[in-house]
Scaffold this active site. Sequence first.
Site, PDB file in Angstrom:
ATOM      1  N   SER A  87       0.841  -1.212   0.000  1.00 13.11           N
ATOM      2  CA  SER A  87       0.000   0.000   0.000  1.00 13.11           C
ATOM      3  C   SER A  87       0.869   1.252   0.000  1.00 13.11           C
ATOM      4  CB  SER A  87      -0.883   0.029   1.251  1.00 13.11           C
ATOM      5  OG  SER A  87      -1.837  -0.981   1.218  1.00 13.11           O
ATOM      6  N   ARG A 105       1.622   4.267  -3.078  1.00  8.61           N
ATOM      7  CA  ARG A 105       1.393   5.683  -2.776  1.00  8.61           C
ATOM      8  C   ARG A 105       2.685   6.486  -2.916  1.00  8.61           C
ATOM      9  NH1 ARG A 105      -2.426   2.632  -0.368  1.00  8.61           N
ATOM     10  NH2 ARG A 105      -4.454   3.540   0.217  1.00  8.61           N
ATOM     11  N   ASP A 165      -6.918  -8.024   4.727  1.00  5.01           N
ATOM     12  CA  ASP A 165      -6.120  -8.891   3.842  1.00  5.01           C
ATOM     13  C   ASP A 165      -5.567 -10.115   4.568  1.00  5.01           C
ATOM     14  OD1 ASP A 165      -6.520  -7.213   1.683  1.00  5.01           O
ATOM     15  OD2 ASP A 165      -4.727  -6.029   2.084  1.00  5.01           O
ATOM     16  N   GLY A 223      -5.942  -3.941  -7.552  1.00  3.24           N
ATOM     17  CA  GLY A 223      -7.092  -3.065  -7.329  1.00  3.24           C
ATOM     18  C   GLY A 223      -6.661  -1.718  -6.774  1.00  3.24           C
TER      19      GLY A 223
END
Length: 488
Positions: free
Chosen positions: A70, A74, A368, A142
């Site tokens: 993640s 970013r 997750d 995604g």
Amino acid sequence: MKDRACQTKESTGRAPGETAGRRRRYGVAPFTPLQPIPTPMSAKANAPRPLTARRSGPLTGTVRVPGDKSISHRALMFGALALGETRIEGLLEGEDVLNTAAALRALGAEAEKGADGVWRTRGRGVGGLAEPSQVLDMGNSGTAARLLMGLLSTHPFTSFMTGDASLVKRPMARVTTPLERMGASFVLRSAGRLPGAIVGTDRPVPIEYRLPVASAQVKSAILLAGLNTPGRTTVIETEPTRDHTERMLRHFGIDVRVEEAEGGALAASVVGHGELTARDVVVPADPSSAAFPAVAALIRPDSAVTLTGVGLNPRRAGVYETLREMGADIAFTNAREEGGEPLADLVVRGSALKGVEVPPERAPSMIDEYPVLCAAAACADGPTVMRGLAELRVKESDRLAMMAAGLEACGVRLEMGEDWLVVHGTGRPPKGGATVATAMDHRIAMSFLVLGLATEEPVKVDDGSFIDTSFPGFTALMNGLGAEIGEA
Ligand code: S3P
């Protein structure tokens, strides 16, 4: 007469893109050919790679799992917007993140790995991305698809996006609905699936949007769209989701406000048209990836594994809380902070686990990790009850269905509903001896390989190739600790 570029097969007797020679045969006057739809940046076809895990001795050693997925997405995206050079240390070089880097290059930003192993981006400023001439292929991810949709929705040009056979099944309306309210438009396949086109607006309007599902991807997509929108864009969430976007935007100098809203909800907002200033980013080890060796160590008696520099953002670390409630011996040492994110070293020892009821409100902080938690639950004593799992059905696969099918094949007793699962552990590892379908899902594959380290008979997964999307080097790292995972 119709505009030639709009003529169809019915009106011309030929399909778009057919050659002039062919056209002459039909006796139709030559015309300016249609612009071909750009081809995808990459057309990766994974050859299936079956893997088998066998019962192993104790796992021991000290390792660092790859960087947080993640945060890596970013860091690249924000670096691509920031003015100046951003250095990113510890970037996850998994396929998902490499696709993000390629997409950002296609949008005109620089994003490259240096000879020193450090990634560097040179950004284009807020609103400064350029129209891509290639289809943006987001592979299996995604997060990459939805966050980029947000960014591109307030850039006034058209982009085409696609993904692999898993990503094109996943719902996109959850991001396109709010982004349309901001002025963008989308042409997607029916039921709001990729591939599709993102038509960015040149007159974005700020919105206040209450998330109908707990999703950091949707929250982030809207906030990223808000960066190039005049006025304040606000996202309200009733269940707090991971806040890497808020933390990292602040790190890059954007004033992200997070306030309490009605009924205990949280409202995160940005005022558009500020600039991001390039900053160095140190990516922590991924807590989701660390959960695989952690659970493996827990279910192999006498194990002692140290996992260094693991990100422990409270909105991500729910699985460790749950495992400790199950009786897991996990110590957090050397706690520190990097780039606004908390991290620590984890010392995990083999433990006798017991079943627990996982509070449903904890789901967003461990969404997750349910697949690998199921592996722990299958070896624990008593039922582990998991509720509030609707989102698991729209991940890289329908994770609820895939876990239930694989666990049953391994001899685990369970009950499943639309959004819940109860795994009945017996206090002993299950029988195993099955080949488990993974449906292009890296976390399903890794979870069953972890379970197979404890089962009486080996567990085979039909395809381990997708593990590279998030955890390159998984097999080597696990085997280095003493696991027995090999090509089937
Ligand atoms: C992610 C958010 C979560 C998570 C995904 C990464 C992110 O998805 O499952 O792996 O980086 O924002 P949702 O936002 O769909 O819950």
